[in-house]
Design a protein around this motif. Structure first.
Motif, PDB file in Angstrom:
ATOM      1  N   GLY A  27       0.803  -1.223   0.000  1.00  0.00           N
ATOM      2  CA  GLY A  27       0.000   0.000   0.000  1.00  0.00           C
ATOM      3  C   GLY A  27       0.831   1.266   0.000  1.00  0.00           C
ATOM      4  O   GLY A  27       1.888   1.337   0.616  1.00  0.00           O
ATOM      5  N   LYS A  28       0.331   2.284  -0.692  1.00  0.00           N
ATOM      6  CA  LYS A  28       1.000   3.575  -0.787  1.00  0.00           C
ATOM      7  C   LYS A  28      -0.040   4.673  -0.670  1.00  0.00           C
ATOM      8  O   LYS A  28      -1.040   4.674  -1.378  1.00  0.00           O
ATOM      9  CB  LYS A  28       1.723   3.656  -2.145  1.00  0.00           C
ATOM     10  N   GLY A  29       0.182   5.600   0.257  1.00  0.00           N
ATOM     11  CA  GLY A  29      -0.737   6.722   0.426  1.00  0.00           C
ATOM     12  C   GLY A  29      -0.597   7.729  -0.703  1.00  0.00           C
ATOM     13  O   GLY A  29       0.501   7.967  -1.211  1.00  0.00           O
ATOM     14  N   ILE A  30      -1.716   8.298  -1.100  1.00  0.00           N
ATOM     15  CA  ILE A  30      -1.748   9.341  -2.125  1.00  0.00           C
ATOM     16  C   ILE A  30      -2.516  10.512  -1.529  1.00  0.00           C
ATOM     17  O   ILE A  30      -3.705  10.387  -1.215  1.00  0.00           O
ATOM     18  CB  ILE A  30      -2.456   8.855  -3.403  1.00  0.00           C
ATOM     19  N   ASN A  31      -1.851  11.640  -1.345  1.00  0.00           N
ATOM     20  CA  ASN A  31      -2.489  12.821  -0.777  1.00  0.00           C
ATOM     21  C   ASN A  31      -2.529  13.904  -1.837  1.00  0.00           C
ATOM     22  O   ASN A  31      -1.492  14.400  -2.265  1.00  0.00           O
ATOM     23  CB  ASN A  31      -1.721  13.311   0.454  1.00  0.00           C
TER      24      ASN A  31
END
Length: 143
Positions: A27-31
């Protein structure tokens, strides 16, 4: 038009095989921090609408997932909203955010923050190692 590259990294086939219940791997956060300037006066929200069919498409085994390209099998790319709920790409679900007014003296500007996460998700088919890339165009709508 702007591209946002999200590197999900390398994951093992074994870790994907254990996530058939919809677990997320790599998983990778995208803001997305949007600066709307002063043009959003009277508006309340922004919607992030995905267009997977203009990108790599919908996964044939799980319509919530983005189809991958590059040779990997048994996996799709899942997008999760800020509540960690899988966004159903096949049902045109959106990610929504509030527009926030920022007043500095006589000037008011507007911003919005849209937070999501992407990761590999097993789709139930046998896993085959390989590159698992995807493209997912999107549109922002202000209301």
């Amino acid at each position: 038009k702007q591209n946002i590259d999200v590197n999900l990294g390398k994951v093992s086939s074994d870790s994907l095989a254990g996530s058939a219940e919809g677990g997320i791997v790599g998983g990778k956060g995208i803001n997305l921090n949007l600066d709307c300037g002063g043009t959003a006066e009277g508006l309340k929200s922004v919607k992030l609408q995905f267009d997977p069919m203009s990108g790599s498409g919908i996964d044939s085994k799980n319509v919530s997932l983005l189809k991958v390209t590059g040779g990997a099998e048994g996996v799709g790319i899942g997008l999760y909203n800020s509540s960690n709920k899988l966004v159903n790409l096949g049902a045109n679900e959106t990610i929504d955010g509030a527009l926030v007014a920022n007043k500095e003296g006589e000037t008011t500007t507007y911003t919005a923050n849209l937070n999501l996460r992407a990761g590999y998700v097993a789709n139930g088919s046998p896993i085959k190692a390989g590159p698992a890339n995807g493209t997912l165009p999107f549109t922002l709508t202000y209301e």
